[in-house]
Write an enzyme that holds these catalytic residues in place. Structure first.
Site, mmCIF file in Angstrom:
data_model
loop_
_atom_site.group_PDB
_atom_site.id
_atom_site.type_symbol
_atom_site.label_atom_id
_atom_site.label_comp_id
_atom_site.label_asym_id
_atom_site.label_seq_id
_atom_site.Cartn_x
_atom_site.Cartn_y
_atom_site.Cartn_z
ATOM 1 N N LYS A 138 0.838 -1.201 0.000
ATOM 2 C CA LYS A 138 0.000 0.000 0.000
ATOM 3 C C LYS A 138 0.867 1.243 0.000
ATOM 4 O O LYS A 138 0.531 2.244 -0.606
ATOM 5 C CB LYS A 138 -0.853 0.030 1.268
ATOM 6 C CG LYS A 138 -2.048 -0.878 1.238
ATOM 7 C CD LYS A 138 -2.933 -0.576 2.443
ATOM 8 C CE LYS A 138 -4.141 -1.495 2.428
ATOM 9 N NZ LYS A 138 -5.102 -1.167 3.481
ATOM 10 N N ARG A 139 1.971 1.138 0.722
ATOM 11 C CA ARG A 139 2.835 2.309 0.847
ATOM 12 C C ARG A 139 3.487 2.683 -0.481
ATOM 13 O O ARG A 139 3.990 3.786 -0.634
ATOM 14 C CB ARG A 139 3.902 2.070 1.919
ATOM 15 C CG ARG A 139 3.372 2.235 3.329
ATOM 16 C CD ARG A 139 4.472 2.013 4.342
ATOM 17 N NE ARG A 139 5.052 0.681 4.220
ATOM 18 C CZ ARG A 139 4.512 -0.422 4.740
ATOM 19 N NH1 ARG A 139 3.381 -0.335 5.412
ATOM 20 N NH2 ARG A 139 5.074 -1.598 4.595
#
Ligand code: GLU
Length: 507
Positions: free
Chosen positions: A264-265
């Site tokens: 996600k990062r």
């Protein structure tokens, strides 16, 4: 065979990552293929990680992707409620059941005491685990007298309920993708199952709900494989072994270079979206792009995701949702991670866009025109669509490939001018004006024949004439065939543009 019931069980801790969509997709395909049921359960027992808007985002992302549920938090069903925070009362009795049969215990150690122990172990380069090796030296109902435990509970002391991991046992997880996975219980710790604030942890709630919701198969990401031995033990401790679901842990989605998990990062850092829809972080206001807003069709997005970790056993790459349902099997899910390929994602989208019928392309293009405040007739838009849909990768490309049909060029490309604009060009264009003025049939074929005939009769160079015409009509060296452009622009607009170019580029 047991009725197939599978679930997607995200925690609403932020936007759904494309790996999460793939997990939901494989569950959905498996359910449909086996005439089973698919449900959406929201696992929000960790209130500290709750993010407002995440649940709605998840529901909308899956709806857009064409992944549908039979039961779930948004549609109800026979096992409602489907949100764990709405099921709080259910979990306590199950925690008590394990306390009573001796497979769980109360622990009263404070967070500070545990932190101090962790530090102490660290200073010796060891890792502290609350488990078989340490629990008999700690403050819990295994070491305290019954009366002391009762007194602490009555005094309202904070506690947690921990699972009692067996001391010396090889725990076996039968995984449909990985085969037999065996883990030495020494490596497991006495995980917290329940806290005195009345909330279960993920492990307890997940196992209890899978049991109560009659889940037949747990299909989830590989990051949950380390939790599976504990889950297997919990099924045994509850006496539910006969109803234990089968497990399938999906391989990771990797970054394009294969170095590590696509996370996600990664956001937009790698130059492509990692989320299905655009997401605005409610705390920071940061925006992460999404496949939908970037101009992908859900069919392309799903087709691409389906093949990241699974294959149909043939070379076929273009697969509709119905075809995927027909072909899907867990046996064909691979063991190793799949590299995400952003170019391939575009390739799929290009394919689906070019296959779309003109009315649908026209709807997409109309939206792009509206966003730019441009009014155009449906007829013109429909004339343009067949010329451009094979030239676009993403939906916004439809505008990039067609703007000159809706607005005349404001400038002309210098490089093209230098190459093709000669002193004799205005005279040549005037002849072409005369030719087109007389022309009745403005179909692409007729125009093509007339222009080529003119070039031939006057012994002109094809490239010279065509490139000059293209320059004056669109302003550069792009776009579909010249005759097709003239046909769609029509006589009046074509002549206007040629005259305007003669005026502004002159001799
Ligand atoms: N709540 C877990 C998650 O966020 C579910 C894992 C599972 O499917 O058991 O992925």
């Amino acid at each position: 065979m047991r009725e197939v019931r599978v679930r997607f069980a995200p925690s609403p801790t932020g936007p759904l990552h494309i790996g999460g969509v793939r997990t939901a997709l494989y569950n959905y395909l498996f359910a449909r293929k086996n005439n089973g049921k698919f449900l959406l359960r929201i696992e929000d027992t960790d209130q500290t990680r709750f993010v407002p808007g995440a649940e709605d985002y998840i529901i909308e992302a899956l709806r857009w992707s064409g992944i549908h549920f039979d039961e779930g938090v948004h549609i109800g069903g026979p096992f409602a409620p489907y949100r764990q925070s709405d099921r709080k009362e259910i979990y306590h009795q199950y925690a008590l059941q394990l306390l009573e049969n001796g497979t769980a215990y109360y622990a009263f150690d404070t967070p500070e005491q545990l932190e101090a122990l962790r530090k102490e172990y660290e200073s010796r380069k060891e890792t502290f685990q609350y488990g078989p090796q340490t629990r008999m030296g700690l403050k819990n109902s295994l070491t305290l007298d019954e009366s002391e435990v009762t007194a602490l509970l009555e005094a309202g002391e904070q506690y947690v309920i921990r699972v009692k991991i067996p001391e010396n046992e090889i725990v076996i997880v039968q995984d449909l993708i990985r085969g037999l996975v065996s883990v030495d219980s020494k490596l497991l710790d006495d995980k917290v199952l329940y806290k005195s604030d009345g909330m279960p942890t993920y492990h307890l709630a997940n196992v209890v709900d899978d049991y109560l919701m009659k889940i037949s198969h747990v299909i989830r990401g590989e990051e949950w494989l380390p939790s599976a031995p504990l889950h297997v033990l919990l099924y045994r401790y509850f006496g539910w072994e006969a109803d234990m679901p089968e497990f399938a842990h999906l391989p990771l989605l990797l970054k394009p270079d294969g170095n590590g998990k696509l996370s996600k990062r990664d956001g937009d850092r790698l130059g492509f979206p990692v989320f299905p829809l655009r997401w605005t972080d409610p705390k920071t206001g940061d925006i992460s792009s999404g496949y939908r807003e970037s101009g992908y069709l859900p069919e392309a997005f799903i087709n691409m995701l389906a093949l990241l970790g699974w294959n149909p056993g043939t070379e076929q790459e273009i697969l509709s949702m119905d075809e995927l349902i027909g072909l899907f099997s867990i046996e064909r899910v691979g063991k190793s991670g799949s590299k995400f390929d952003p170019e391939k994602a575009k390739w799929f989208n290009h394919h689906y866009l070019s296959e779309l019928d003109d009315e649908k392309v026209a709807d997409l293009l109309s939206n792009l025109l509206k966003e730019r405040g441009i009014e155009a007739s449906r007829t013109l838009i429909l004339d343009v669509c067949p010329l451009i849909k094979e030239r676009a990768n993403l939906i916004p490309d439809l505008w990039e490939q067609s703007w000159f049909f809706f607005t005349e060029p404001q400038s002309y490309d210098d490089k093209v001018i230098q190459k093709f604009w000669k002193p004799e060009t205005p005279a040549l264009l005037k002849k072409i004006i005369g030719l087109l003025e007389m022309q009745q049939d403005f179909s692409t074929d007729a125009l093509d024949a007339v222009i080529k005939g003119f070039i031939h009769d006057n012994e002109l160079a094809m490239g010279q004439v065509m490139n000059t015409l293209r320059l004056v009509l669109v302003g550069g060296s792009f776009g579909p065939g010249v005759a097709a452009i003239i046909s769609v622009l029509g006589k009046k607009e074509t002549l206007n543009r040629i005259e305007k170019a003669i005026r502004s580029l002159g001799n």
